[in-house]
Design a protein around this motif. Structure first.
Motif, PDB file in Angstrom:
ATOM      1  N   GLN A   1       6.832  34.254  18.201  1.00  0.00           N
ATOM      2  CA  GLN A   1       7.680  33.586  17.154  1.00  0.00           C
ATOM      3  C   GLN A   1       8.365  33.177  18.239  1.00  0.00           C
ATOM      4  O   GLN A   1       8.686  31.729  17.899  1.00  0.00           O
ATOM      5  CB  GLN A   1       9.231  34.465  17.739  1.00  0.00           C
ATOM      6  CG  GLN A   1      10.652  34.098  16.826  1.00  0.00           C
ATOM      7  CD  GLN A   1      12.058  35.035  15.936  1.00  0.00           C
ATOM      8  OE1 GLN A   1      11.680  35.480  15.743  1.00  0.00           O
ATOM      9  NE2 GLN A   1      11.795  35.251  18.091  1.00  0.00           N
ATOM     10  N   ARG A   2       8.426  32.891  19.694  1.00  0.00           N
ATOM     11  CA  ARG A   2       9.303  31.306  20.118  1.00  0.00           C
ATOM     12  C   ARG A   2       8.119  30.178  20.181  1.00  0.00           C
ATOM     13  O   ARG A   2       8.007  29.125  19.663  1.00  0.00           O
ATOM     14  CB  ARG A   2       8.803  31.481  22.398  1.00  0.00           C
ATOM     15  CG  ARG A   2       9.286  30.865  22.618  1.00  0.00           C
ATOM     16  CD  ARG A   2       9.970  31.035  24.153  1.00  0.00           C
ATOM     17  NE  ARG A   2       9.113  32.245  24.885  1.00  0.00           N
ATOM     18  CZ  ARG A   2       9.166  33.277  25.240  1.00  0.00           C
ATOM     19  NH1 ARG A   2       9.588  34.203  24.495  1.00  0.00           N
ATOM     20  NH2 ARG A   2       7.862  33.885  25.697  1.00  0.00           N
ATOM     21  N   ARG A   3       6.405  30.450  20.047  1.00  0.00           N
ATOM     22  CA  ARG A   3       5.291  29.557  20.265  1.00  0.00           C
ATOM     23  C   ARG A   3       5.988  28.395  18.566  1.00  0.00           C
ATOM     24  O   ARG A   3       5.460  27.440  18.683  1.00  0.00           O
ATOM     25  CB  ARG A   3       3.996  29.713  20.539  1.00  0.00           C
ATOM     26  CG  ARG A   3       3.391  30.617  21.116  1.00  0.00           C
ATOM     27  CD  ARG A   3       2.123  30.578  21.534  1.00  0.00           C
ATOM     28  NE  ARG A   3       1.478  31.173  22.905  1.00  0.00           N
ATOM     29  CZ  ARG A   3       0.602  32.360  22.945  1.00  0.00           C
ATOM     30  NH1 ARG A   3       0.372  32.687  22.313  1.00  0.00           N
ATOM     31  NH2 ARG A   3       0.563  32.562  24.649  1.00  0.00           N
ATOM     32  N   LEU A   4       6.266  29.174  17.211  1.00  0.00           N
ATOM     33  CA  LEU A   4       6.490  28.913  16.613  1.00  0.00           C
ATOM     34  C   LEU A   4       7.684  27.842  16.692  1.00  0.00           C
ATOM     35  O   LEU A   4       7.575  27.352  15.757  1.00  0.00           O
ATOM     36  CB  LEU A   4       6.579  29.987  15.594  1.00  0.00           C
ATOM     37  CG  LEU A   4       6.879  29.351  13.968  1.00  0.00           C
ATOM     38  CD1 LEU A   4       5.852  28.780  13.571  1.00  0.00           C
ATOM     39  CD2 LEU A   4       6.940  30.825  12.665  1.00  0.00           C
ATOM     40  N   LEU A   5       8.345  28.683  17.030  1.00  0.00           N
ATOM     41  CA  LEU A   5       9.771  28.018  17.081  1.00  0.00           C
ATOM     42  C   LEU A   5       9.654  26.821  17.810  1.00  0.00           C
ATOM     43  O   LEU A   5       9.940  25.745  17.614  1.00  0.00           O
ATOM     44  CB  LEU A   5      10.987  28.390  17.397  1.00  0.00           C
ATOM     45  CG  LEU A   5      11.424  29.547  16.474  1.00  0.00           C
ATOM     46  CD1 LEU A   5      12.452  30.350  17.029  1.00  0.00           C
ATOM     47  CD2 LEU A   5      11.098  29.192  15.184  1.00  0.00           C
ATOM     48  N   ASP A   6       8.686  26.910  19.086  1.00  0.00           N
ATOM     49  CA  ASP A   6       8.118  25.643  19.782  1.00  0.00           C
ATOM     50  C   ASP A   6       8.019  23.971  18.839  1.00  0.00           C
ATOM     51  O   ASP A   6       8.068  23.224  19.222  1.00  0.00           O
ATOM     52  CB  ASP A   6       7.526  25.874  20.823  1.00  0.00           C
ATOM     53  CG  ASP A   6       8.185  26.451  22.270  1.00  0.00           C
ATOM     54  OD1 ASP A   6       9.391  26.449  22.539  1.00  0.00           O
ATOM     55  OD2 ASP A   6       7.399  27.141  22.882  1.00  0.00           O
ATOM     56  N   ARG A   7       7.152  24.693  18.171  1.00  0.00           N
ATOM     57  CA  ARG A   7       6.150  23.940  17.193  1.00  0.00           C
ATOM     58  C   ARG A   7       7.366  23.145  16.480  1.00  0.00           C
ATOM     59  O   ARG A   7       6.854  21.689  15.580  1.00  0.00           O
ATOM     60  CB  ARG A   7       4.591  24.884  16.903  1.00  0.00           C
ATOM     61  CG  ARG A   7       4.081  23.523  15.674  1.00  0.00           C
ATOM     62  CD  ARG A   7       3.111  24.652  14.793  1.00  0.00           C
ATOM     63  NE  ARG A   7       1.898  24.288  13.890  1.00  0.00           N
ATOM     64  CZ  ARG A   7       1.256  24.947  13.144  1.00  0.00           C
ATOM     65  NH1 ARG A   7       0.992  26.365  14.039  1.00  0.00           N
ATOM     66  NH2 ARG A   7       0.562  24.341  12.749  1.00  0.00           N
TER      67      ARG A   7
END
Length: 426
Positions: A297-303
Motif C-alpha cells: 500500500q505504501r509503495r502505491l501511495l508513494d507512486r
C-alpha cells in the motif's frame, strides 16, 4: 436471428453462455458487428446480482467506472456506488438498449465440437454455432477448504452467495474466513449488528477508499494501473490469483481495513490452517502478512504522490495523509469452536464449466486443476472463448469497465475467426 424453430437444432453464428455484464457486453459487440448470435441465460439477466448478493452490497468501483460498450452511467451520483438492485436495473436497461437476443431460463447442459463449430445442448433444445463464448464469470462455485466437512455439526456454514444479512446467521460468535472485500464487508456488518466476530485472514491487498481527496480507483485509472495488460506482467498466474481489494462502496466513501474492524471489536487472526479436536487452528504469519500488505500500500501511495508532484497537482489535492500501519496481535493460534454458531466462508470462488464435453472438449482445454487454458480469453480450441475472469486481458477485467473492453478485444478476434472459417469453406 436466422435459425430454425425451437423443435429442431437451431443455428446461429455464435452462442454466448451467460447473460450478466460479460455476456451482454459481448452481445453488444457482436450486434454492432452484425454477427448473428444468441445469449443463453439460466435465470434472468444479471442473475447472480439478483439472487446471489447480500442485502447491503454495493459495487467496489464508483459509478463512473461502470462503462460497457455503448453504455455508461447516466445517473446523478457518478462518485457513488451502485447497490445490487441498481446494477440489475443498469444491466436490464443495457439489454433493452440494443435488443440483446437473450433466451432466459435456459440451462446449458453440454458443449461439444462438431464439423463446423460446436453443438450446444440445453434443457430447451440444441443449438449449432460456429463459435461459443463462455461468459459465466469467475464466481461459479464458492470455494471451501476440504476440511470444512469436518467442522462440528452445530455450526451453520454460509458462503457469500448465501449470506443476506445478520438476522439469518445463527446465534453465537461468528468466524468469517477470508480477508478480502467480501470477508471484511460481512465481518463489518455483523459487528455493526452487535455480533461477536472473529476474522481469519491470510494474504490480502490493503488500500484506502480515497487518498488525497480522490477515489483510489481514480488514482489507479489515472496511473494506468487498471490498463495493465495480461501480456505485460511478469507473473500472470500470480496476478490472476491476487485477492480482491479490501474495499467497500459506501455513501460516505469510508475506508474498510483490519484496523477499522479491530476498532469495532472484531478479533483478527491468521489464516485458517486446519481443524483439530473441535478447535480451529490459525497460521502464525499474520503479522508478516499485514506488514507485506502495508508495504505494498505504501509503495502505491508513494507512486501517487510522485505523480501528483510531477504533474503539478499538489496544490489541488488534499494533504498526503497516510493510513496507520495495521495493528494486529497475531498471537492467537487456535479457537474452541464450541462457542461459535456460524462460519462464513469468504474464501473466493472457482469458475466451473460442467457443460464442456468430458471426452472431446474438456481434456483439450482444461488443465489439471480444472482451469481453462487460454490466451487473453482465446481458449485452446478454435472458436471457443471465455470472458469475465480476473485479469483476463487487463487488470480491470473484474470490473464492468474492464470486462467491456475485454469484450471489444475478443469480439474482434472472434469476427476474424468467423471470416477465416468462411473463407476456408468457400
Amino acid at each position: 436471428m436466422a435459425h430454425a424453430g425451437a423443435g429442431s437444432t437451431r443455428r446461429t453464428d455464435v452462442v454466448v453462455i451467460g447473460g450478466g455484464q460479460a455476456g451482454l457486453a459481448m452481445s453488444r459487440c457482436l450486434t454492432d458487428a452484425g454477427v448473428d448470435h444468441v445469449v443463453l441465460e439460466r435465470g434472468q439477466t444479471a442473475n447472480s446480482w439478483r439472487t446471489e448478493r447480500w442485502d447491503s452490497l454495493r459495487l467496489l468501483s464508483p459509478n463512473w467506472l461502470t462503462r460497457l460498450p455503448g453504455w455508461g452511467y447516466a445517473g446523478d451520483d457518478p462518485d457513488g456506488f451502485m447497490t445490487a438492485a441498481e446494477v440489475v436495473a443498469h444491466l436490464d436497461a443495457y439489454r433493452a438498449s440494443f435488443g440483446a437476443p437473450v433466451e432466459d431460463g435456459t440451462t446449458v447442459e453440454r458443449v461439444a465440437p462438431c464439423s463446423d463449430g460446436y453443438v450446444v445442448d440445453t434443457d430447451r433444445g440444441s443449438w449449432r454455432a460456429r463459435a461459443v463464448v463462455m461468459a459465466t464469470g469467475a464466481c461459479s462455485d464458492p470455494h471451501k477448504p476440504a476440511f470444512a466437512a469436518d467442522l462440528p455439526g452445530h455450526l451453520q456454514q454460509l458462503a457469500p452467495t448465501e449470506y443476506r444479512n445478520p438476522a439469518q446467521v445463527a446465534d453465537g460468535r461468528v468466524l468469517v474466513v477470508g480477508g478480502s472485500a467480501s470477508g471484511l464487508q460481512i465481518a463489518d456488518e455483523l459487528a455493526r449488528a452487535g455480533r461477536e466476530v472473529t476474522l481469519s485472514t491470510g494474504e490480502h491487498v490493503r488500500l484506502p477508499r480515497t487518498y488525497r481527496g480522490m477515489d483510489i480507483h481514480w488514482w489507479m485509472s489515472t496511473l494506468g494501473i487498471l490498463d495493465e495488460r495480461y501480456d505485460e506482467v511478469e507473473d500472470l498466474g500470480r496476478a490472476r490469483r491476487l485477492p480482491s481489494l479490501q474495499l467497500v462502496g459506501s455513501p460516505e466513501r469510508r475506508t474498510l481495513d483490519l484496523n477499522s474492524l479491530g476498532g469495532r471489536g472484531v478479533e483478527v487472526v491468521g489464516r485458517l490452517a486446519g481443524l483439530h479436536a473441535g478447535r480451529a487452528q490459525f497460521s502464525g504469519s499474520l503479522a508478516n502478512v499485514c506488514m507485506l500488505a502495508d508495504l505494498k500500500q505504501r509503495r502505491l501511495l508513494d507512486r501517487i504522490d510522485e505523480f501528483a508532484q510531477e504533474h503539478g497537482l499538489d496544490a489541488e489535492l488534499s494533504d498526503p495523509v497516510r493510513p496507520a500501519a495495521t495493528a494486529v496481535d497475531g498471537t492467537r493460534l487456535d479457537a474452541d469452536l464450541s462457542g461459535y454458531g456460524a462460519v462464513v466462508w469468504a474464501t473466493g470462488f472457482r469458475p466451473r464449466y460442467p457443460w464442456l464435453d468430458p471426452e472431446r472438449l474438456a481434456p483439450a482445454v482444461l488443465d489439471g486443476s480444472g482451469r481453462l487454458r487460454h490466451d487473453g480469453g482465446v481458449v485452446d480450441a478454435p472458436g471457443l472463448y471465455v470472458l469475465g475472469l480476473p485479469f483476463l486481458r487487463r487488470r480491470s477485467s473484474s470490473f464492468l469497465d474492464g470486462v467491456g473492453r475485454d469484450a471489444i478485444d475478443l469480439a474482434g478476434h472472434l469476427v476474424g475467426h468467423l471470416e477465416r472459417s468462411s473463407a476456408a469453406i468457400g
